[in-house]
Scaffold this motif. Structure first.
Motif, PDB file in Angstrom:
ATOM      1  N   GLU A 148       0.833  -1.207   0.000  1.00 54.65           N
ATOM      2  CA  GLU A 148       0.000   0.000   0.000  1.00 54.65           C
ATOM      3  C   GLU A 148       0.867   1.256   0.000  1.00 54.65           C
ATOM      4  O   GLU A 148       0.552   2.244  -0.672  1.00 54.65           O
ATOM      5  N   SER A 149       1.976   1.190   0.744  1.00 54.68           N
ATOM      6  CA  SER A 149       2.903   2.325   0.776  1.00 54.68           C
ATOM      7  C   SER A 149       3.510   2.569  -0.607  1.00 54.68           C
ATOM      8  O   SER A 149       3.612   3.711  -1.057  1.00 54.68           O
ATOM      9  N   GLU A 150       3.893   1.495  -1.299  1.00 55.24           N
ATOM     10  CA  GLU A 150       4.479   1.631  -2.626  1.00 55.24           C
ATOM     11  C   GLU A 150       3.447   2.153  -3.625  1.00 55.24           C
ATOM     12  O   GLU A 150       3.772   2.940  -4.515  1.00 55.24           O
ATOM     13  N   ILE A 151       2.183   1.718  -3.470  1.00 55.05           N
ATOM     14  CA  ILE A 151       1.123   2.214  -4.353  1.00 55.05           C
ATOM     15  C   ILE A 151       0.952   3.718  -4.165  1.00 55.05           C
ATOM     16  O   ILE A 151       0.783   4.464  -5.141  1.00 55.05           O
ATOM     17  N   ASP A 152       1.008   4.178  -2.904  1.00 50.15           N
ATOM     18  CA  ASP A 152       0.901   5.617  -2.631  1.00 50.15           C
ATOM     19  C   ASP A 152       2.031   6.389  -3.295  1.00 50.15           C
ATOM     20  O   ASP A 152       1.818   7.478  -3.848  1.00 50.15           O
ATOM     21  N   ILE A 153       3.242   5.802  -3.239  1.00 48.85           N
ATOM     22  CA  ILE A 153       4.394   6.453  -3.863  1.00 48.85           C
ATOM     23  C   ILE A 153       4.191   6.541  -5.368  1.00 48.85           C
ATOM     24  O   ILE A 153       4.420   7.580  -5.998  1.00 48.85           O
ATOM     25  N   PHE A 154       3.728   5.430  -5.983  1.00 44.69           N
ATOM     26  CA  PHE A 154       3.503   5.421  -7.434  1.00 44.69           C
ATOM     27  C   PHE A 154       2.417   6.421  -7.824  1.00 44.69           C
ATOM     28  O   PHE A 154       2.515   7.088  -8.864  1.00 44.69           O
ATOM     29  N   ARG A 155       1.374   6.533  -6.991  1.00 42.44           N
ATOM     30  CA  ARG A 155       0.308   7.495  -7.283  1.00 42.44           C
ATOM     31  C   ARG A 155       0.832   8.922  -7.240  1.00 42.44           C
ATOM     32  O   ARG A 155       0.481   9.749  -8.082  1.00 42.44           O
ATOM     33  N   THR A 156       1.682   9.191  -6.236  1.00 40.30           N
ATOM     34  CA  THR A 156       2.276  10.526  -6.126  1.00 40.30           C
ATOM     35  C   THR A 156       3.112  10.849  -7.354  1.00 40.30           C
ATOM     36  O   THR A 156       3.043  11.947  -7.919  1.00 40.30           O
ATOM     37  N   GLU A 157       3.935   9.870  -7.780  1.00 41.57           N
ATOM     38  CA  GLU A 157       4.771  10.075  -8.965  1.00 41.57           C
ATOM     39  C   GLU A 157       3.916  10.292 -10.208  1.00 41.57           C
ATOM     40  O   GLU A 157       4.238  11.117 -11.064  1.00 41.57           O
ATOM     41  N   ALA A 158       2.789   9.547 -10.310  1.00 38.59           N
ATOM     42  CA  ALA A 158       1.896   9.695 -11.462  1.00 38.59           C
ATOM     43  C   ALA A 158       1.259  11.081 -11.474  1.00 38.59           C
ATOM     44  O   ALA A 158       1.125  11.710 -12.527  1.00 38.59           O
ATOM     45  N   ASP A 159       0.860  11.559 -10.276  1.00 34.87           N
ATOM     46  CA  ASP A 159       0.260  12.893 -10.175  1.00 34.87           C
ATOM     47  C   ASP A 159       1.258  13.970 -10.580  1.00 34.87           C
ATOM     48  O   ASP A 159       0.910  14.936 -11.277  1.00 34.87           O
ATOM     49  N   GLU A 160       2.510  13.819 -10.135  1.00 35.19           N
ATOM     50  CA  GLU A 160       3.543  14.791 -10.485  1.00 35.19           C
ATOM     51  C   GLU A 160       3.792  14.802 -11.988  1.00 35.19           C
ATOM     52  O   GLU A 160       3.966  15.862 -12.595  1.00 35.19           O
ATOM     53  N   GLU A 161       3.804  13.602 -12.591  1.00 32.55           N
ATOM     54  CA  GLU A 161       4.005  13.518 -14.035  1.00 32.55           C
ATOM     55  C   GLU A 161       2.834  14.148 -14.776  1.00 32.55           C
ATOM     56  O   GLU A 161       3.017  14.826 -15.788  1.00 32.55           O
ATOM     57  N   ARG A 162       1.620  13.950 -14.249  1.00 28.13           N
ATOM     58  CA  ARG A 162       0.429  14.544 -14.867  1.00 28.13           C
ATOM     59  C   ARG A 162       0.506  16.067 -14.804  1.00 28.13           C
ATOM     60  O   ARG A 162       0.169  16.763 -15.767  1.00 28.13           O
ATOM     61  N   GLN A 163       0.960  16.598 -13.673  1.00 29.32           N
ATOM     62  CA  GLN A 163       1.085  18.048 -13.527  1.00 29.32           C
ATOM     63  C   GLN A 163       2.127  18.612 -14.489  1.00 29.32           C
ATOM     64  O   GLN A 163       1.936  19.680 -15.077  1.00 29.32           O
ATOM     65  N   ARG A 164       3.250  17.873 -14.661  1.00 27.31           N
ATOM     66  CA  ARG A 164       4.272  18.323 -15.605  1.00 27.31           C
ATOM     67  C   ARG A 164       3.717  18.351 -17.027  1.00 27.31           C
ATOM     68  O   ARG A 164       4.010  19.245 -17.814  1.00 27.31           O
ATOM     69  N   ARG A 165       2.891  17.333 -17.363  1.00 28.32           N
ATOM     70  CA  ARG A 165       2.319  17.271 -18.700  1.00 28.32           C
ATOM     71  C   ARG A 165       1.359  18.433 -18.934  1.00 28.32           C
ATOM     72  O   ARG A 165       1.363  19.051 -20.004  1.00 28.32           O
ATOM     73  N   VAL A 166       0.539  18.744 -17.910  1.00 29.57           N
ATOM     74  CA  VAL A 166      -0.401  19.861 -18.036  1.00 29.57           C
ATOM     75  C   VAL A 166       0.350  21.172 -18.249  1.00 29.57           C
ATOM     76  O   VAL A 166      -0.030  21.999 -19.083  1.00 29.57           O
ATOM     77  N   LYS A 167       1.457  21.362 -17.499  1.00 25.46           N
ATOM     78  CA  LYS A 167       2.259  22.574 -17.664  1.00 25.46           C
ATOM     79  C   LYS A 167       2.833  22.659 -19.068  1.00 25.46           C
ATOM     80  O   LYS A 167       2.860  23.724 -19.684  1.00 25.46           O
TER      81      LYS A 167
END
Length: 216
Positions: A148-167
């Motif tokens: 569950e901890s690793e899933i949270d980390i992957f979700r955070t990384e995915a969100d950051e990548e999504r934000q970079r793409r939007v920018k």
């Protein structure tokens, strides 16, 4: 880049490589169990009571940092080659900001390994079947917490990548808008003859608009 920055970047990469190798060994042991210690003639090593022993495994962050290949016999390394690549690093490494996710990851893995090792040893005790089942449940719970901890980390990384793409998309939109406005201005100037505008400028801007694609 200053020479000191270059050296620092190289050192960071070396430590990251060491860290990933150690984590890979822990993940393997979490799945398959801690290896049994071997004697020089490749037989099971036993303690003074005649019980088989497990190879050394780190139990906390401090011992994880000091964990290296010197803790194993040639027989252990021959059966588990990855042990020879284990190297020490500073205990402060995992508390640095860029390693906080790895700190959490390692902490959960160490707990899982300790429970796994206890269960392996208890399997030799036929009178401890209840304790074995309890340990197995605790081990499975630790695995779930770690996953569950690793899933949270992957979700955070995915969100950051999504934000970079939007920018990046917004920046591309601004560039296209600027290009359209520039083309329109150049065409107006050329039509009115207010400035000697080359048609090549207009063609060049149009090509830039159509060849730039949105990031995938």
């Amino acid at each position: 880049m200053r020479e000191s920055d270059h050296v620092s970047a190289q050192q960071k990469k070396r430590v990251e490589a060491i860290l990933e190798k150690k984590i890979a060994v822990l993940q393997s042991w979490a799945r398959e169990g801690v290896p049994w210690m071997l004697t020089a003639d490749a037989k099971l090593a036993r303690d003074t009571d005649g019980h088989p022993m497990l190879v050394h495994y780190p139990r906390d962050i401090r011992s994880f940092a000091c964990w290296d290949g010197s803790l194993y016999t040639a027989s252990d390394i021959e059966k588990n080659p990855g042990l020879s690549e284990l190297k020490r690093f500073a205990r402060s490494t995992l508390v640095q900001k860029h390693n906080l996710d790895n700190h959490t990851r390692v902490k959960h893995l160490l707990r899982e390994i300790c429970l796994k090792a206890s269960r392996q040893l208890e399997e030799l005790d036929f009178g401890g079947r209840i304790r074995k089942l309890e340990r197995e449940i605790e081990s499975l719970k630790a695995t779930i917490v770690r996953q569950e901890s690793e899933i949270d980390i992957f979700r955070t990384e995915a969100d950051e990548e999504r934000q970079r793409r939007v920018k990046s998309e917004k920046r591309l939109d601004r560039i296209r808008k600027y290009a359209r406005e520039k083309i329109e201005q150049l065409e107006r100037d050329r039509a009115t003859g207010s400035t000697p505008t080359s048609s090549a400028n207009v063609v060049s801007l149009r090509k830039q608009m159509h060849t730039r694609r949105r990031p995938q």
